[in-house]
Design a protein around this motif. Structure first.
Motif, short mmCIF file in Angstrom:
data_model
loop_
_atom_site.label_atom_id
_atom_site.label_comp_id
_atom_site.label_asym_id
_atom_site.label_seq_id
_atom_site.Cartn_x
_atom_site.Cartn_y
_atom_site.Cartn_z
N HIS A 458 0.84 -1.20 0.00
CA HIS A 458 0.00 0.00 0.00
C HIS A 458 0.87 1.25 0.00
CE1 HIS A 458 -3.61 -2.36 0.93
NE2 HIS A 458 -2.82 -3.07 1.72
N CYS A 531 -4.10 5.38 1.97
CA CYS A 531 -3.46 4.60 0.91
C CYS A 531 -3.75 5.30 -0.41
CB CYS A 531 -4.02 3.19 0.88
SG CYS A 531 -3.34 2.23 -0.49
N ILE A 533 -3.68 3.83 -3.35
CA ILE A 533 -4.44 3.02 -4.30
C ILE A 533 -5.86 3.53 -4.15
CG2 ILE A 533 -5.33 0.69 -4.80
CD1 ILE A 533 -2.56 -0.38 -4.01
N HIS A 536 -8.73 1.65 -2.66
CA HIS A 536 -8.62 1.45 -1.21
C HIS A 536 -9.03 2.72 -0.47
CE1 HIS A 536 -5.36 -1.90 -1.85
NE2 HIS A 536 -6.48 -2.12 -2.49
N MET A 541 -9.81 3.14 3.47
CA MET A 541 -8.39 3.13 3.81
C MET A 541 -7.86 4.56 3.85
SD MET A 541 -5.44 0.59 2.45
CE MET A 541 -4.34 -0.12 3.67
CU CU Z 1 -3.96 0.22 -0.28
#
Ligand code: CU
Ligand code: C2O
Ligand code: CU
Length: 552
Positions: A458, A531, A533, A536, A541
Motif C-alpha cells: 500500500h 493509501c 491506491i 482502497h 483506507m
Molecule cells: Cu492500499
C-alpha cells in the motif's frame, strides 16, 4: 485471494492484450497466470463491453502531448499579508472529448480549463498563489458510483469535487478535505503558500467516496515548485525538461473509458484496477523527438492502482542509464545511477538522461514488459554536449530517531466477508467516521510504524508533511492477528537509495513493518492520511489526523 479481486484479475486478463504483472501483488500474479488458462464464464465478462485491442493501434504516430503552463488571470490580496498581492488562477473542471490516439474517436474525459491532464503550475518556493477551483462538470457522472461506500450514499449528489494539492504544505482550509466537496456551479478559492523546497507536486480530486472515479475521469495535473538550490545546479531546463504523468486506463474499442466493476450492480466497487492502455500525459503510445544531449524527466505515477517500473530501453536489449536526482519532495542529496525505478501510485521521480551516446537511434520508455513512449534521438550535431551529473544536489539531514517524541504503531488491514471477498481496507482497524485518534503536535517529530497485515503493498501518503523512510522489516502476520504480538521474522532492510530523499508517499509492503519519521511542520488543523491506491482510499483506507498546538 478474494473472489472480487480474482474476478477482476481474470476479466482483465481476458480483456487486455497487454498484461502487466504488478510488482505489488504477488498473489494476484499467480492468479493471473492461472486465470489466463481458464475459460471464463460468459456472464462474468459481459460488463466489459468490447475492450480495445491496443495491439491494433499503431504506436508512435502522435507527438507527446505536454499540458500548457497555467496562467494567472489576475492578482488578489495575500491572505497572510493583505498589503501584498498573489497571482490568482482560475481552473474550471469540465467534460471534454479528446484524441488519445490518432486512430481512435475522441474519448470523453474530465479535465481543467479544457485540458486533461490539467495545465501545469510553475511557481517558486515561498511564492504563494491562489486558485479558484470551479466545478463546471456535467449534471451526471459517467462512471459507476458505488452508493454502498461511505461518503457516496444515495443522498449524496453524484457529481461533486474538491481539489487537493498532493505534497503541498498547505493550510488545512485549502487542503481539500474529502468532505469539503461542492457541486456543479460552485467553486472554492484555495491558498497555496508554497513554503517548501523545489519539488514536483500534483493536484487531484479528493471527493469522499468517488475520488477514484473523478481522478480516473481525468481530474489531475502537475504542479512544479522551483527554488535557488535547483537554479544553482546545471540541470536541463526549458524544452529540455519533460513532465510525464503516467497512468493506465481501460479503453473500449469505441475509444471510450471504461471503469471495471464487480459482478454486483448494487455494489460495483472493485479492490484495484489494472487496465489495457498505458497512457502518458493522457495519450496512448506517443513519440518524443529529442536532441542528442541531456534531458530532465519529471515523472509521476497517476494510476489508480498500477505500479510502474520505469526504464528506457535501447532496442529491447539494453537499459539506458538514468541519473536519478529527485523523489517525491525534491532533490536527493546526490545523483544516483540507476537503470529502473519503481513508482507506486502518487510517487514521483526526477532523472536526467544523456541521449548523446544514442544519436540517430530510437529508444522506448517502458514499464516492465509494456511500451509507453518512443524517444527518437536526432543524429549527432557536429559537437554534442554530454552530461556531467553534479556531485551533490541538496543537503539532506537524516532526522535522528531520538528526535521522535512518540511512536505510533498503525496497522493496514483488509476486511473480508464470509466467502473471503474483500470488503475494503482499513487503517488501524478504524473507519473514516470514527473520532480522530492521531493528533501530533506542531513542530514535533513522530515515528509511524506501518504494520501491513494484508497481501498488498500500500502506498501510504500523509498530507501536509514530508518524511523520511527509516526501514522495513518482515514480521509474523498470523501471530500479530492472533495475539497482537509483533515478532520479526527477518533482518531490518534499509530503504532503497532513491528513497533516501524527502518523501510524502511510502510503499508499505505486505507482511512488513515500514517505519517513517515525520516532522509535523507548517500548520495546525485537520488533514488526512491514506493509501494512494484509489480504490482502497475510497473504501475506508483513509483516516483524518489533526496537527495540534503543542501543550507544554
Ligand atoms: Cu492500499
Ligand atoms: Cu494525492 Cu490525499 O492525496
Ligand atoms: Cu496529499
Amino acid at each position: 485471494m478474494s473472489s472480487r479481486r480474482a474476478f477482476l484479475q481474470q476479466a482483465a486478463t481476458l480483456a487486455a492484450t497487454l498484461t502487466l504483472k504488478n510488482p505489488s501483488l504477488a498473489a494476484a500474479e499467480i492468479y493471473l497466470e492461472r486465470g489466463a488458462n481458464q475459460n471464463a464464464k460468459q456472464d462474468t465478462v459481459q460488463h466489459y463491453a468490447t475492450p480495445l485491442d491496443t495491439s491494433t493501434l499503431r504506436p508512435w504516430v502522435d507527438p507527446l502531448f505536454i499540458p500548457e503552463i497555467a496562467q494567472p488571470i489576475g492578482s488578489r490580496p495575500d491572505p497572510d499579508d493583505p498589503s501584498r498581492t498573489l497571482p490568482f488562477y482560475r481552473l474550471a473542471m469540465s467534460e471534454m472529448h479528446l484524441k488519445i490516439h490518432r486512430d481512435l474517436p475522441p474519448t470523453r474525459v474530465w479535465g481543467f480549463n479544457n485540458s486533461s491532464p490539467g495545465p501545469i503550475f510553475e511557481t517558486r518556493s515561498g511564492h504563494g498563489l491562489l486558485v479558484e477551483w470551479a466545478n463546471e462538470l456535467p449534471t451526471q457522472h459517467f462512471l459507476p458510483i458505488d452508493h454502498t461506500l461511505h461518503g457516496a450514499e444515495p443522498d449524496k449528489p453524484d457529481v461533486r469535487s474538491v481539489i487537493h494539492l498532493h505534497g503541498g504544505r498547505t493550510p488545512a482550509a485549502s487542503d481539500g478535505y474529502p468532505e469539503d466537496w461542492y457541486v456543479r456551479g460552485q467553486s472554492r478559492i484555495y491558498h497555496y503558500p508554497n513554503r517548501q523546497d523545489a519539488a514536483l507536486l500534483f493536484y487531484h480530486d479528493h471527493t469522499m467516496g468517488i475520488n477514484r472515479l473523478n481522478i480516473y475521469a481525468g481530474l489531475q495535473g502537475l504542479f512544479i515548485i522551483r527554488d535557488e538550490v535547483e537554479d544553482s545546479l546545471d540541470l536541463p531546463r526549458g524544452k529540455y525538461e519533460i513532465p510525464l504523468l503516467l497512468f493506465d486506463r481501460f479503453l473500449l474499442a469505441n475509444g471510450q473509458l471504461n471503469y471495471p466493476v464487480s459482478p454486483d450492480p448494487k455494489a460495483p466497487w472493485v479492490p484495484e484496477i489494472y487496465c489495457n492502455a498505458m497512457l502518458v500525459n493522457g495519450r496512448f503510445a506517443p513519440y518524443l523527438d529529442v536532441e542528442p544531449r541531456s534531458y530532465r524527466f519529471r515523472v509521476m505515477n497517476g494510476s489508480n492502482a498500477r505500479f510502474f517500473r520505469v526504464f528506457i530501453s535501447q532496442s529491447g536489449s539494453h537499459d539506458v542509464d538514468l541519473h536519478v536526482i529527485g523523489s517525491d519532495q525534491g532533490l536527493l542529496a546526490a545523483p544516483l545511477a540507476l537503470k529502473r525505478i519503481l513508482l507506486a501510485p502518487a510517487e514521483r521521480t526526477d532523472f536526467v538522461v544523456d541521449f548523446a551516446p544514442f544519436a540517430g537511434q530510437n529508444l522506448v520508455l517502458m514499464s516492465d514488459g509494456l511500451q509507453i513512449m518512443q524517444i527518437r534521438v536526432a543524429a549527432a550535431p557536429v559537437k554534442s554536449v554530454s552530461f556531467t551529473a553534479p556531485k551533490t544536489l541538496h543537503p539532506i539531514t537524516r532526522t535522528p530517531e531520538t528526535q521522535a517524541i512518540k511512536t505510533r504503531r498503525l496497522t493496514l488491514d483488509e476486511i473480508m466477508d464470509k466467502v473471503q471477498q474483500s470488503m475494503g481496507m482499513l487503517l488501524n482497524r478504524t473507519r473514516w467516521s470514527a473520532p480522530i485518534t492521531e493528533k501530533p503536535a506542531l513542530d514535533t517529530a513522530e515515528i509511524w510504524e506501518l504494520v501491513n497485515l494484508t497481501e498488498d503493498t500500500h502506498p501510504i501518503h500523509l498530507h501536509l508533511v514530508r518524511f523520511q523512510v527509516l526501514d522495513r522489516r518482515p514480521f509474523d502476520v498470523f501471530l500479530y492477528q492472533d495475539k497482537g504480538q509483533l515478532r520479526y521474522t527477518g533482518p531490518v532492510r534499509q530503504p532503497a537509495p532513491e528513497e533516501l530523499g524527502w518523501k510524502d508517499t511510502v510503499r508499505a509492503e505486505s507482511g512488513t513493518v515500514t517505519r517513517i519519521i515525520v516532522k509535523f511542520e507548517g500548520y495546525t488543523g485537520r488533514y488526512v492520511w491514506h493509501c494512494h491506491i484509489l480504490e482502497h482510499e475510497d473504501n475506508e483506507m483513509m483516516r483524518p489526523y489533526e496537527v495540534v498546538v503543542a501543550t507544554t
